[in-house]
Scaffold this motif. Sequence first.
Motif, mmCIF file in Angstrom:
data_model
loop_
_atom_site.group_PDB
_atom_site.id
_atom_site.type_symbol
_atom_site.label_atom_id
_atom_site.label_comp_id
_atom_site.label_asym_id
_atom_site.label_seq_id
_atom_site.Cartn_x
_atom_site.Cartn_y
_atom_site.Cartn_z
ATOM 1 N N PRO A 139 0.823 -1.204 0.000
ATOM 2 C CA PRO A 139 0.000 0.000 0.000
ATOM 3 C C PRO A 139 0.865 1.265 0.000
ATOM 4 N N TYR A 140 0.399 2.289 -0.723
ATOM 5 C CA TYR A 140 1.145 3.526 -0.855
ATOM 6 C C TYR A 140 0.791 4.480 0.288
ATOM 7 N N VAL A 141 1.815 5.093 0.878
ATOM 8 C CA VAL A 141 1.621 6.043 1.966
ATOM 9 C C VAL A 141 2.198 7.389 1.529
ATOM 10 N N VAL A 142 1.320 8.392 1.394
ATOM 11 C CA VAL A 142 1.738 9.724 0.961
ATOM 12 C C VAL A 142 1.238 10.741 1.975
ATOM 13 N N LYS A 143 2.177 11.521 2.512
ATOM 14 C CA LYS A 143 1.838 12.484 3.565
ATOM 15 C C LYS A 143 2.180 13.903 3.131
ATOM 16 N N ASP A 144 1.224 14.801 3.286
ATOM 17 C CA ASP A 144 1.495 16.224 3.101
ATOM 18 C C ASP A 144 2.581 16.627 4.096
ATOM 19 N N ASP A 145 3.606 17.332 3.616
ATOM 20 C CA ASP A 145 4.702 17.712 4.511
ATOM 21 C C ASP A 145 4.252 18.655 5.615
ATOM 22 N N GLY A 146 3.245 19.491 5.337
ATOM 23 C CA GLY A 146 2.809 20.495 6.304
ATOM 24 C C GLY A 146 1.574 20.072 7.071
ATOM 25 N N LEU A 147 0.996 21.040 7.789
ATOM 26 C CA LEU A 147 -0.213 20.782 8.576
ATOM 27 C C LEU A 147 -1.399 20.554 7.649
ATOM 28 N N ALA A 148 -2.239 19.599 8.018
ATOM 29 C CA ALA A 148 -3.409 19.305 7.187
ATOM 30 C C ALA A 148 -4.601 18.879 8.028
ATOM 31 N N ALA A 149 -4.631 19.341 9.289
ATOM 32 C CA ALA A 149 -5.767 19.078 10.185
ATOM 33 C C ALA A 149 -6.096 17.602 10.291
ATOM 34 N N GLY A 150 -5.052 16.757 10.304
ATOM 35 C CA GLY A 150 -5.262 15.331 10.482
ATOM 36 C C GLY A 150 -5.754 14.610 9.255
ATOM 37 N N LYS A 151 -5.833 15.309 8.096
ATOM 38 C CA LYS A 151 -6.384 14.690 6.888
ATOM 39 C C LYS A 151 -5.414 14.772 5.712
ATOM 40 N N GLY A 152 -4.110 14.933 5.983
ATOM 41 C CA GLY A 152 -3.132 15.059 4.919
ATOM 42 C C GLY A 152 -2.464 13.768 4.527
ATOM 43 N N VAL A 153 -2.957 12.644 5.052
ATOM 44 C CA VAL A 153 -2.327 11.356 4.798
ATOM 45 C C VAL A 153 -3.253 10.483 3.954
ATOM 46 N N VAL A 154 -2.682 9.890 2.908
ATOM 47 C CA VAL A 154 -3.413 8.914 2.106
ATOM 48 C C VAL A 154 -2.679 7.590 2.176
ATOM 49 N N VAL A 155 -3.409 6.546 2.546
ATOM 50 C CA VAL A 155 -2.886 5.178 2.532
ATOM 51 C C VAL A 155 -3.795 4.393 1.598
ATOM 52 N N THR A 156 -3.247 3.922 0.481
ATOM 53 C CA THR A 156 -4.111 3.360 -0.552
ATOM 54 C C THR A 156 -3.374 2.332 -1.403
ATOM 55 N N GLU A 157 -4.118 1.414 -1.994
ATOM 56 C CA GLU A 157 -3.598 0.490 -2.998
ATOM 57 C C GLU A 157 -3.684 1.107 -4.392
ATOM 58 N N ASP A 158 -4.379 2.240 -4.498
ATOM 59 C CA ASP A 158 -4.635 2.899 -5.777
ATOM 60 C C ASP A 158 -3.490 3.861 -6.107
ATOM 61 N N ARG A 159 -2.647 3.485 -7.036
ATOM 62 C CA ARG A 159 -1.481 4.300 -7.381
ATOM 63 C C ARG A 159 -1.896 5.680 -7.888
ATOM 64 N N ALA A 160 -2.932 5.731 -8.717
ATOM 65 C CA ALA A 160 -3.373 7.016 -9.271
ATOM 66 C C ALA A 160 -3.825 7.956 -8.156
ATOM 67 N N LEU A 161 -4.517 7.415 -7.155
ATOM 68 C CA LEU A 161 -4.964 8.232 -6.026
ATOM 69 C C LEU A 161 -3.767 8.762 -5.255
ATOM 70 N N ALA A 162 -2.766 7.916 -5.039
ATOM 71 C CA ALA A 162 -1.562 8.343 -4.322
ATOM 72 C C ALA A 162 -0.858 9.467 -5.071
ATOM 73 N N GLU A 163 -0.740 9.339 -6.386
ATOM 74 C CA GLU A 163 -0.073 10.368 -7.188
ATOM 75 C C GLU A 163 -0.884 11.658 -7.203
ATOM 76 N N ARG A 164 -2.211 11.542 -7.276
ATOM 77 C CA ARG A 164 -3.058 12.740 -7.278
ATOM 78 C C ARG A 164 -2.937 13.490 -5.953
#
Length: 417
Positions: A139-164
């Motif tokens: 699974p892909y884990v992509v985190k916004d480097d800055g503050l995102a009110a607890g919603k800046g992290v995406v954990v997904t099997e969907d590569r396109a979603l991770a890249e978006r």
Amino acid sequence: MKALVLGGGGREHALVRALSLDPGVRDLHAAPGNPGTSALADNHVINVLDGLAVTELAARIGAELVVIGPEAPLVEGVADRLRDRGIPVFGPDREAARLEGSKAFAKEVMEAAGVPTARARVCKNPGQVADALDAFGAPYVVKDDGLAAGKGVVVTEDRALAERHARECGRVVVEEFLDGPEVSLFVLSDGIHAVPLLPAQDFKRAYDGDEGPNTGGMGAYAPVPWIDPGLVDEVMESVVRPTVAEMSRRGNRYQGLLYVGLALTADGPRVVEFNARFGDPETQVVLDRLATPIGSLLQAADTGGLGGITSLDWRPGAAVTVVIAAENYPGDPTKGDPITGLDAADAVEGAYVLHAGTAWSGVRDLKSNGGRVLNVVGTGPDLTRARERAYEAAGKIELRGSFYRTDIAEKAALGAG
């Protein structure tokens, strides 16, 4: 002492409630607070990101302790302004708060301190993101480097979603996936000494069964009966003390709350993230269990007095909090709908309601004013009873289109992690 709590969510209502139960706290203020805190403290309408306004308010009311609830004022340096005026404050300075304000900085500190965590790459463009996703796999884990009110992290099997998600954020941290249950540990630090609080587990996904999008948190419980009894000591030695020492070495003495988000992997505990403040909604259950008066504890983090504290007192039993969320949360939540049934919920034995996203509608009526609207806390001799009380109380609240998870602490109550 006179205490001022900055913020207006459920975490801040929990902090105000805990301070109100401390016999050493004689005068309570909140800024901006919410309708719930107004029953326990004097609310003040100010911009909590404005360090000058906060400092002037604290000086005017004679605050002997300012507790900064949300992350944004910490990253903006509000704690620095208060300390410059000699006002005791619970919360790290701007530079130390970068442990939360920048995921890349946190990874840098962890590497320097030898803290066990996921392998990661800091990425600034789509090419770097693609390379990192290739390297770590799903699974892909992509985190916004800055503050995102607890919603800046995406954990997904969907590569396109991770890249978006990476494109939408800009600078991101791409990590390897850590497989294992997650636990939150809060630690009080005065820059030299550190004192752990009770571990808790929260639930980030919006819907039952850990389905749906990530949120700021839909519920939590404490204690966590299925973890190894030696986990806290292990994390203090392998994570907390090395991190506090590394921050001190860099000239960033860490004073306040260090939130350690952990994944309990087959290879041992690994740090998922650091936060520079109390987590929400874990605070609601951890502070419910804390029997040691909280005011002097928080003040000691600023004055360097945590070294004399060898242990804390905890209430027996358990606490469970259930978040009632507005329609469309976590996307574009509906606001302005009337809320009823709070008196009936508060009347449930062993349960009470904390306000998270509410506002006054007229003189005495309430309306929704945020994504996470209310936190319903249930307590009892064990998790089973605490869950029953929390859900009994939650069922008495009416808010059009609202929803809540029905499985908070369900597995733990049955003896599973």
